[in-house]
Design a protein around this motif. Structure first.
Motif, PDB file in Angstrom:
ATOM      1  N   LEU A 413       0.837  -1.204   0.000  1.00 23.34           N
ATOM      2  CA  LEU A 413       0.000   0.000   0.000  1.00 23.34           C
ATOM      3  C   LEU A 413       0.872   1.254   0.000  1.00 23.34           C
ATOM      4  N   VAL A 414       1.882   1.228   0.875  1.00 25.05           N
ATOM      5  CA  VAL A 414       2.755   2.399   0.990  1.00 25.05           C
ATOM      6  C   VAL A 414       3.501   2.608  -0.328  1.00 25.05           C
ATOM      7  N   ARG A 415       3.925   1.492  -0.936  1.00 26.22           N
ATOM      8  CA  ARG A 415       4.661   1.585  -2.204  1.00 26.22           C
ATOM      9  C   ARG A 415       3.819   2.275  -3.274  1.00 26.22           C
ATOM     10  N   SER A 416       2.583   1.801  -3.413  1.00 25.19           N
ATOM     11  CA  SER A 416       1.750   2.397  -4.469  1.00 25.19           C
ATOM     12  C   SER A 416       1.429   3.855  -4.151  1.00 25.19           C
ATOM     13  N   ALA A 417       1.221   4.164  -2.860  1.00 21.61           N
ATOM     14  CA  ALA A 417       0.955   5.565  -2.484  1.00 21.61           C
ATOM     15  C   ALA A 417       2.170   6.433  -2.797  1.00 21.61           C
ATOM     16  N   ALA A 418       3.362   5.915  -2.465  1.00 18.90           N
ATOM     17  CA  ALA A 418       4.581   6.698  -2.687  1.00 18.90           C
ATOM     18  C   ALA A 418       4.836   6.886  -4.184  1.00 18.90           C
ATOM     19  N   LEU A 419       4.599   5.824  -4.964  1.00 17.91           N
ATOM     20  CA  LEU A 419       4.808   5.921  -6.415  1.00 17.91           C
ATOM     21  C   LEU A 419       3.910   6.978  -7.028  1.00 17.91           C
ATOM     22  N   MET A 420       2.653   6.942  -6.627  1.00 17.80           N
ATOM     23  CA  MET A 420       1.704   7.898  -7.175  1.00 17.80           C
ATOM     24  C   MET A 420       2.081   9.320  -6.768  1.00 17.80           C
ATOM     25  N   THR A 421       2.523   9.476  -5.527  1.00 19.20           N
ATOM     26  CA  THR A 421       2.938  10.802  -5.057  1.00 19.20           C
ATOM     27  C   THR A 421       4.118  11.298  -5.892  1.00 19.20           C
ATOM     28  N   ILE A 422       5.080  10.399  -6.117  1.00 25.03           N
ATOM     29  CA  ILE A 422       6.249  10.795  -6.926  1.00 25.03           C
ATOM     30  C   ILE A 422       5.798  11.189  -8.339  1.00 25.03           C
ATOM     31  N   ALA A 423       4.872  10.401  -8.897  1.00 27.51           N
ATOM     32  CA  ALA A 423       4.386  10.692 -10.246  1.00 27.51           C
ATOM     33  C   ALA A 423       3.771  12.086 -10.308  1.00 27.51           C
ATOM     34  N   TYR A 424       2.928  12.405  -9.314  1.00 23.66           N
ATOM     35  CA  TYR A 424       2.302  13.735  -9.299  1.00 23.66           C
ATOM     36  C   TYR A 424       3.362  14.831  -9.196  1.00 23.66           C
ATOM     37  N   VAL A 425       4.317  14.642  -8.280  1.00 20.04           N
ATOM     38  CA  VAL A 425       5.340  15.674  -8.095  1.00 20.04           C
ATOM     39  C   VAL A 425       6.121  15.873  -9.402  1.00 20.04           C
ATOM     40  N   LEU A 426       6.432  14.760 -10.072  1.00 20.21           N
ATOM     41  CA  LEU A 426       7.163  14.866 -11.341  1.00 20.21           C
ATOM     42  C   LEU A 426       6.351  15.638 -12.381  1.00 20.21           C
ATOM     43  N   VAL A 427       5.053  15.358 -12.427  1.00 25.62           N
ATOM     44  CA  VAL A 427       4.214  16.067 -13.407  1.00 25.62           C
ATOM     45  C   VAL A 427       4.115  17.556 -13.058  1.00 25.62           C
ATOM     46  N   TYR A 428       4.024  17.858 -11.759  1.00 23.07           N
ATOM     47  CA  TYR A 428       4.025  19.274 -11.359  1.00 23.07           C
ATOM     48  C   TYR A 428       5.314  19.940 -11.848  1.00 23.07           C
ATOM     49  N   LEU A 429       6.437  19.229 -11.651  1.00 22.34           N
ATOM     50  CA  LEU A 429       7.730  19.809 -12.043  1.00 22.34           C
ATOM     51  C   LEU A 429       7.859  19.923 -13.564  1.00 22.34           C
ATOM     52  N   PHE A 430       7.308  18.949 -14.281  1.00 20.58           N
ATOM     53  CA  PHE A 430       7.346  18.969 -15.743  1.00 20.58           C
ATOM     54  C   PHE A 430       6.645  20.225 -16.278  1.00 20.58           C
ATOM     55  N   GLY A 431       5.475  20.494 -15.743  1.00 17.64           N
ATOM     56  CA  GLY A 431       4.719  21.689 -16.169  1.00 17.64           C
ATOM     57  C   GLY A 431       5.451  22.960 -15.785  1.00 17.64           C
ATOM     58  N   THR A 432       6.097  22.932 -14.591  1.00 18.84           N
ATOM     59  CA  THR A 432       6.860  24.100 -14.151  1.00 18.84           C
ATOM     60  C   THR A 432       7.993  24.372 -15.132  1.00 18.84           C
ATOM     61  N   ALA A 433       8.689  23.292 -15.519  1.00 20.11           N
ATOM     62  CA  ALA A 433       9.802  23.447 -16.453  1.00 20.11           C
ATOM     63  C   ALA A 433       9.312  24.007 -17.783  1.00 20.11           C
ATOM     64  N   SER A 449       1.364  25.277 -12.840  1.00 21.57           N
ATOM     65  CA  SER A 449       1.521  23.867 -13.190  1.00 21.57           C
ATOM     66  C   SER A 449       0.831  22.981 -12.156  1.00 21.57           C
ATOM     67  N   THR A 450       1.034  23.283 -10.868  1.00 24.42           N
ATOM     68  CA  THR A 450       0.385  22.504  -9.815  1.00 24.42           C
ATOM     69  C   THR A 450      -1.121  22.625  -9.939  1.00 24.42           C
ATOM     70  N   SER A 451      -1.557  23.838 -10.268  1.00 24.60           N
ATOM     71  CA  SER A 451      -2.990  24.069 -10.411  1.00 24.60           C
ATOM     72  C   SER A 451      -3.569  23.239 -11.558  1.00 24.60           C
ATOM     73  N   ALA A 452      -2.816  23.127 -12.664  1.00 30.61           N
ATOM     74  CA  ALA A 452      -3.321  22.371 -13.822  1.00 30.61           C
ATOM     75  C   ALA A 452      -3.296  20.869 -13.554  1.00 30.61           C
ATOM     76  N   ALA A 453      -2.148  20.360 -13.103  1.00 31.88           N
ATOM     77  CA  ALA A 453      -2.029  18.906 -12.917  1.00 31.88           C
ATOM     78  C   ALA A 453      -2.815  18.421 -11.706  1.00 31.88           C
ATOM     79  N   GLY A 454      -2.977  19.295 -10.699  1.00 35.59           N
ATOM     80  CA  GLY A 454      -3.777  18.918  -9.528  1.00 35.59           C
ATOM     81  C   GLY A 454      -5.259  19.154  -9.766  1.00 35.59           C
ATOM     82  N   ASN A 455      -5.627  19.560 -10.962  1.00 32.32           N
ATOM     83  CA  ASN A 455      -7.026  19.840 -11.314  1.00 32.32           C
ATOM     84  C   ASN A 455      -7.668  20.850 -10.364  1.00 32.32           C
ATOM     85  N   VAL A 456      -6.911  21.909 -10.086  1.00 34.20           N
ATOM     86  CA  VAL A 456      -7.418  22.927  -9.153  1.00 34.20           C
ATOM     87  C   VAL A 456      -8.122  24.045  -9.926  1.00 34.20           C
TER      88      VAL A 456
END
Lengths: 503, 163, 40
Positions: A413-433, A449-456
């Motif tokens: 459970l922790v693994r999948s949660a951590a993976l997904m968190t990393i994926a989101y952070v990477l996408v936030y950073l990708f948009g920032t770049a 970027s956070t607003s777009a990828a986080g669907n805010v």
């Protein structure tokens, strides 16, 4: 060796894609009705074009991919159908918007359409205050459909439940069934949404009419639109000023109530509706939400109060806390103008709001972002690790948490949660770049970027008609991938590669 | 045209007659330089959009100048002057107003607003006549034809499958 | 009877969630209040 997809695979995908398009297209009847109600003629034609184009596309897909028997859909089919379905619906949903003439290019209309479907709320509309009621209703209705899930729409009416249906349901970023049957789950999601639609629209219409001073007809229209945008944590609003237009504290309070409803897991709605009200404060997601909301509010409020940005406590609540709740529930309603974030808010407050946007709210709700369950699980895992160091080597440390039922924290459970968190952070950073590459400053880029990828949907001013075309495309991809939680998007990528390179 | 010119002239005369040190500002300037304008008398103008939101002896109007709409707090007497507010079917009254600008109004929950002291309708709003593009009708007809063909093919194929 | 009970449960549930949302606002209000008083 990569296997090339066979004709049957493509036929299965096209068949279900057709059904999703049909389900989505039929919904265009509703804005037609709204236009008729408000006596608007041109939008009726625009929506008729959209409606017939959608139905034709759907029927064509089903015709081309006629299936004699009902073959079982595998995980790949389900995921590809969902990710493709979202793209096709984006294009079809953009047709009536583009025809209204309020979007400069078709890409802008697609941006709006994806922003609506993914419940983001970033907008490229021009002269929104003169947009027809029909088109305005469609923008908000798309949020309602996208929030609940366009697969959920199809599941409720057109597709029979089964393992294949469940695979599509999961592809849409939902991994929890509420009822044993996925079609029943879809129907329950609609039941909750429609009951809340009635209650929420009534609540907001009353606030709008009695407190804000809207006329009764407009109050009902605004109530319905704002409800759809708030409950689905989308963030569009019928006027260009977002919530500032209403200039009313009580109306703002009403929208907060609906935003919080939208941030609650549908499973939790189910439990509460069945009398299990204690679940609300036992659940790890709600507890995490209360704690993280407290922390980000503390940071933002301290920064805003220290900088004397708002001179009164009411000001701090209506402009500071409102933005924080709107960000944390990933709604994106705003009671300040976009540039004010950068011009007036202190860096710490901006950091707090970016963190809030990135975290999002509940799994199996309409919110975006990393989501509370994952944050909660990672926090619990950290605590468990620290505990392990503090206790003797021989002791066994186990951590329990409550999410719908008591569960043990296991590494998977922790693994999948951590993976997904990393994926989101990477996408936030990708948009920032991407935004930095376009020449925007770092802080603004990270915010948007956070607003777009986080669907805010909160904007600090980057999202404008004049922004670079490639950045619009990047944000569309971020919104799409963020809403579908990446997996189905990656599977679509894999599918395309296997079509080209497979043997 | 003459009437419009008259309105404009009247506006200029009235605002000059006020003899106050008012600075004309656009919404973009007001938002970007909010700290500079805070508490100052400003001249602002644009189209009234949405609805006039009445609150007892005052009312809120939202005035759009092409970039942003800004909330203006006006006494009810002044709000009476506004007959049209901009929507799909109607262009709103174009107004000029002067009043005190607040970056974070203490009276209205920290909002950015203008408390109007005087207001003038420069150009009254009017009904917008819907203009239906003929090409849309053509596209609609073609699409309808395509859909009917597709449905007929579907029915034909279903019948053949049954046989 | 069961149907009435389930409808009643739903109504109570909605009210309950409304109170929860209001409590969230109150929670934020308290934090903002503390921050405001400290830096006044």
């Amino acid at each position: 060796m990569i296997l090339k997809p066979q004709t049957l695979d493509i036929r299965i995908i096209l068949h279900f894609l057709g059904k999703i398009i049909l389900g989505f297209g039929m919904m265009m009847v509703l804005p037609v009705a709204v236009s008729v109600m408000f006596g608007e003629t041109v939008p009726v034609v625009d929506f008729a074009i959209g409606l017939i184009a959608s139905i034709s596309t759907g029927v064509l897909c089903i015709l081309v991919a006629r299936l004699d028997k009902h073959p079982e859909m595998n995980w790949m089919h389900g995921m590809v159908v969902v990710s493709l379905g979202w793209l096709v619906c984006m294009v079809l949903g953009a047709i009536p918007l583009y025809l209204s003439g309020h979007w400069k290019t078709f890409l802008d209309a697609c941006f709006e359409s994806m922003s609506a479907l993914a419940t983001t709320g970033l907008s490229l509309v021009q002269d929104l205050d003169h947009l027809s009621h029909g088109a305005n209703f469609w923008r908000h209705l798309m949020m309602f459909l996208g929030g609940q899930g366009i697969v959920v729409v199809a599941l409720s009416f057109l597709v029979k439940g089964g393992a294949g249906a469940f695979r599509m349901y999961v592809g849409e970023g939902r991994d929890e069934k509420i009822l044993p049957n996925v079609a029943e789950t879809a129907k329950f999601i609609w039941l909750v949404s429609l009951v809340y639609f009635v209650v929420g629209t009534l609540l907001l219409a009353l606030c709008g009419h009695l407190s804000a001073g809207l006329s009764l007809r407009e109050a009902v229209f605004h109530g319905a639109c704002i409800f759809m945008a708030a409950f689905d944590t989308g963030g569009f609003s019928p006027q260009s000023q977002s919530i500032i237009y209403y200039q009313d504290g009580l109306f703002e309070f009403g929208t907060i109530i609906v935003m919080v409803w939208g941030a609650i897991n549908f499973n939790l709605h189910y439990a509460i509706w069945n009398g299990k009200r204690k679940e609300l404060w036992k659940d790890i997601e709600v507890r995490t939400f209360v704690i993280t909301l407290g922390l980000v509010t503390l940071l933002a409020a301290a920064a805003l109060a220290k900088g004397h940005v708002y001179g009164t406590i009411i000001g701090l609540v209506r402009r500071g806390l409102y933005q924080i709740i709107s960000a944390h529930t990933t709604t994106g309603f705003s009671t300040i103008y976009s540039p004010q974030f950068i011009l007036e808010w202190k860096s710490l407050a901006l950091l707090a709001i970016i963190v809030a946007m990135g975290m999002g709210a509940s799994i199996c709700s309409t919110t975006g972002g990393i989501k509370m369950l994952r944050i909660g699980l990672i926090a619990k895992a950290f605590r468990e690790d620290v505990k392990r160091f503090l206790m003797s080597d021989s002791s066994v440390v186990s951590t329990k948490f409550h999410h719908l039922k008591d569960m043990f924290l296991d590494d998977k459970l922790v693994r999948s949660a951590a993976l997904m968190t990393i994926a989101y952070v990477l996408v936030y950073l990708f948009g920032t770049a991407a935004a930095c590459f376009a020449g925007y400053p770092l802080l603004e880029s990270l915010f948007e970027s956070t607003s777009a990828a986080g669907n805010v949907g909160l904007s600090c001013g980057i999202t404008q008609v004049g922004m670079p075309v490639f950045l619009k495309v990047v944000y569309i991809i971020q919104m799409w991938a963020g809403r579908l939680e990446f997996v189905s998007v990656l599977v679509l990528g894999g599918f395309i590669v296997s079509c080209i390179r497979g043997k | 045209m003459k009437r419009r010119l008259g309105f404009c002239l009247a506006a200029v005369v009235i605002f000059l007659a006020m003899g106050r040190l008012c600075q004309a500002a656009s919404s973009q300037e007001l938002i970007a330089e909010a700290k500079l304008f805070d508490g100052a008398h400003v001249l602002y103008g644009g189209e009234v959009i949405g609805e006039v939101l009445r609150r007892g002896d005052h009312a809120w109007i939202n005035v759009y100048d092409g970039d942003n709409a800004i909330g203006v707090w006006v006494p009810a007497v002044l709000a009476e002057k506004i007959e049209h507010a901009g929507s799909y079917k109607c262009s709103g009254d174009r107004i000029r107003l002067h009043g005190i600008f607040h970056r974070a109004c203490p009276e209205h929950g920290g909002g950015l607003d203008i408390h109007a002291q005087d207001l003038l309708v420069v150009e009254p709003g009017q009904q917008i006549i819907e203009d239906l593009d003929d090409r849309k009708i053509l596209v609609l007809a073609v699409l309808l034809g395509v859909l009917i063909c597709l449905l007929m093919v579907r029915i034909f194929l279903k019948k053949r499958a049954r046989k | 009877m069961n149907r009435i009970r389930s409808i009643a449960n739903i109504i109570v549930g909605i009210c309950f969630e409304m109170v929860f949302a209001a409590a969230i606002v109150l929670w934020g209000l308290v934090i903002c209040g503390v921050a405001f008083l400290i830096y006044r």
